[in-house]
Design a protein around this motif. Structure first.
Motif, mmCIF file in Angstrom:
data_model
loop_
_atom_site.group_PDB
_atom_site.id
_atom_site.type_symbol
_atom_site.label_atom_id
_atom_site.label_comp_id
_atom_site.label_asym_id
_atom_site.label_seq_id
_atom_site.Cartn_x
_atom_site.Cartn_y
_atom_site.Cartn_z
ATOM 1 N N PRO A 160 0.745 -1.223 0.161
ATOM 2 C CA PRO A 160 0.126 -0.024 -0.107
ATOM 3 C C PRO A 160 0.858 1.424 -0.078
ATOM 4 O O PRO A 160 0.441 2.112 -0.688
ATOM 5 N N LEU A 161 1.912 1.278 0.650
ATOM 6 C CA LEU A 161 2.928 2.597 0.850
ATOM 7 C C LEU A 161 3.533 2.622 -0.486
ATOM 8 O O LEU A 161 3.634 3.713 -1.022
ATOM 9 N N ILE A 162 3.994 1.778 -1.609
ATOM 10 C CA ILE A 162 4.716 1.906 -2.644
ATOM 11 C C ILE A 162 3.440 2.103 -3.668
ATOM 12 O O ILE A 162 3.775 3.165 -4.336
ATOM 13 N N LYS A 163 2.458 1.502 -3.624
ATOM 14 C CA LYS A 163 1.258 2.016 -4.691
ATOM 15 C C LYS A 163 0.874 3.238 -4.342
ATOM 16 O O LYS A 163 0.458 3.959 -5.434
ATOM 17 N N ALA A 164 0.975 4.070 -3.183
ATOM 18 C CA ALA A 164 0.299 5.214 -2.924
ATOM 19 C C ALA A 164 1.348 6.289 -3.023
ATOM 20 O O ALA A 164 1.253 7.525 -2.866
ATOM 21 N N ASN A 165 2.694 5.997 -3.252
ATOM 22 C CA ASN A 165 3.810 6.768 -3.509
ATOM 23 C C ASN A 165 3.947 7.515 -2.170
ATOM 24 O O ASN A 165 4.286 8.642 -2.329
ATOM 25 N N LEU A 166 3.882 6.939 -0.826
ATOM 26 C CA LEU A 166 4.120 7.545 0.259
ATOM 27 C C LEU A 166 5.365 7.634 0.817
ATOM 28 O O LEU A 166 5.542 8.377 1.799
ATOM 29 N N ILE A 167 6.559 6.839 0.426
ATOM 30 C CA ILE A 167 7.673 6.894 1.103
ATOM 31 C C ILE A 167 8.821 6.914 0.076
ATOM 32 O O ILE A 167 8.829 6.842 -0.849
ATOM 33 N N GLU A 168 9.809 7.425 0.994
ATOM 34 C CA GLU A 168 11.074 7.685 0.117
ATOM 35 C C GLU A 168 11.734 6.011 -0.438
ATOM 36 O O GLU A 168 11.859 5.290 0.555
ATOM 37 N N LEU A 169 11.961 5.898 -1.346
ATOM 38 C CA LEU A 169 12.156 4.531 -2.151
ATOM 39 C C LEU A 169 13.541 4.039 -1.400
ATOM 40 O O LEU A 169 13.945 2.718 -1.452
ATOM 41 N N ASP A 170 14.390 4.891 -1.165
ATOM 42 C CA ASP A 170 15.619 4.508 -0.883
ATOM 43 C C ASP A 170 15.914 4.366 0.589
ATOM 44 O O ASP A 170 16.941 3.996 0.893
ATOM 45 N N SER A 171 14.904 4.241 1.451
ATOM 46 C CA SER A 171 14.758 4.191 2.911
ATOM 47 C C SER A 171 14.349 2.899 3.455
ATOM 48 O O SER A 171 14.421 2.869 4.623
ATOM 49 N N ILE A 172 13.911 2.253 2.627
ATOM 50 C CA ILE A 172 13.146 0.855 3.281
ATOM 51 C C ILE A 172 14.165 -0.062 3.643
ATOM 52 O O ILE A 172 15.231 -0.491 3.250
ATOM 53 N N ILE A 173 13.778 -0.493 4.852
ATOM 54 C CA ILE A 173 14.589 -1.307 6.056
ATOM 55 C C ILE A 173 13.638 -2.517 6.283
ATOM 56 O O ILE A 173 12.557 -2.073 7.159
ATOM 57 N N VAL A 174 13.857 -3.566 6.030
ATOM 58 C CA VAL A 174 13.157 -4.676 6.356
ATOM 59 C C VAL A 174 13.926 -5.541 7.467
ATOM 60 O O VAL A 174 14.834 -6.149 7.131
ATOM 61 N N ASP A 175 13.438 -5.483 8.766
ATOM 62 C CA ASP A 175 14.032 -6.399 9.834
ATOM 63 C C ASP A 175 13.212 -7.577 10.180
ATOM 64 O O ASP A 175 12.034 -7.245 10.544
#
Length: 345
Positions: A160-175
């Motif tokens: 949902p965040l990617i599809k809605a263009n809500l986040i900086e794409l180079d900031s994604i961290i998955v723990d």
């Protein structure tokens, strides 16, 4: 429908048998194994002794094609690369639970998996089996690449965040954290009891093979995605995955707006449950089920969005999602054979 399971002695194969046994559209299941041909499944899994009486069959593509309508390949990497194409060419639907058909670029596959890839022709035919976001393609598919467990939790959390263009794409961290069943049944130094009991460890730092799978799908949704930080951990439990996802918001957003976004995106997705505002899921709350539970929040102090996504890695991360794809491929109600509640406690 007649169902075949290749790789029936692994955790994914055994769970497929457990779930398919009570599926109303399945009237016969045939098990195949390369390592235990002629052996009864209950010798490996006594809990299955009353639901399957036959011995395990040899893996012979021509025989399989004559015996079943669809085959689940619950096999280690490399096996599906050899079996998928001849089965499809003989008219059998294939759902592959290994990673052999997920990565479209064969060079990327070979770099991360350290083995030869499947042929480009069968890879091109394979549809990525994430039902919540690829249902129309799955409906027409003859071969489905069932997503990995970590990618399932991660992609459902991020979409949902990617599809809605809500986040900086180079900031994604998955723990991400997983129970030990994700490593399969074969014992190893990293997973046996004395190593994992009362322990918690990161592994495959910067080189886990699910990384390019996650990136590939994110890039399909937004070509601006280049790379992400993905780090898995093992925790001393058997089942479950928790992916805690962090990303920088492009603009301030309220938690209620975030939750509304997720609810709207998943209102037609029967196996994704969005938690109430301020509530976050735990792995025990989806144990033994095909649910993915998601909680989401925004931190005004840091400007970051945090998503917590949990699944049972053996069900929604493998066998349950594979059956969900089976249902969609054959035009059945998506929840058929899967409408059961989690086991708790």
């Amino acid at each position: 429908m007649k169902i075949g399971i290749v790789g029936a002695t692994g955790y994914g194969g055994a769970d497929l048998l457990r779930l398919l046994h009570q599926h109303p559209k399945v009237n016969e299941i045939i098990l195949y194994s390369s390592s235990q041909e002629g052996v009864h499944i209950h010798e490996s899994y006594p809990h299955l002794s009353t639901i399957y009486e036959q011995s395990l069959n040899e893996i012979n593509v021509e025989k399989i094609a004559k015996q079943v309508d669809i085959v689940f390949l619950a096999t280690p990497p490399g096996v599906s690369a050899e079996l998928s194409e001849p089965l499809v060419n003989l008219g059998v639907q294939v759902i592959d639970l290994s990673g052999d058909l997920r990565i479209k670029d064969t060079e990327i596959y070979q770099s991360w998996y350290k083995r030869e890839s499947a042929s480009q022709s069968i890879i091109d035919q394979a549809v990525y089996g994430l039902p919540e976001w690829n249902k129309e393609a799955i409906e027409k598919a003859k071969v489905v690449a069932n997503p990995g467990c970590y990618p399932t939790a991660t992609l459902l959390g991020l979409a949902p965040l990617i599809k809605a263009n809500l986040i900086e794409l180079d900031s994604i961290i998955v723990d991400a954290k997983s129970g030990t069943s994700g490593a399969g049944r074969s014992p190893s130094a990293i997973t046996h009891f004395s190593e994992m009991n009362e322990n918690f460890k990161a592994y495959q730092i910067n080189k886990h093979k699910h990384t390019p799978e996650i990136e590939q799908i994110l890039q399909q949704w937004d070509e601006g995605v280049e790379v992400i930080t993905f780090q898995p951990h093992l925790v001393p439990m058997v089942r479950g995955i928790m992916a805690t996802i962090y990303a920088k918001a492009k603009a301030p957003i309220t938690e209620s707006d975030l939750r509304k976004l997720y609810e709207e995106n998943y209102q037609q997705a029967p196996f994704v449950r969005v938690r109430p505002e301020g509530a976050f899921p735990a792995t025990k709350e989806v144990y033994g089920s095909n649910f993915c539970d998601i909680g989401v929040t925004y931190d005004k102090r840091t400007g970051r969005i945090t998503v917590v996504s949990v699944i049972d890695n053996v069900v929604k991360g493998a066998s349950g999602q594979a059956i969900q794809n089976l249902n969609i491929m054959n035009g059945w109600e998506e929840q058929t054979g899967l409408a059961f509640v989690p086991v708790y406690p």
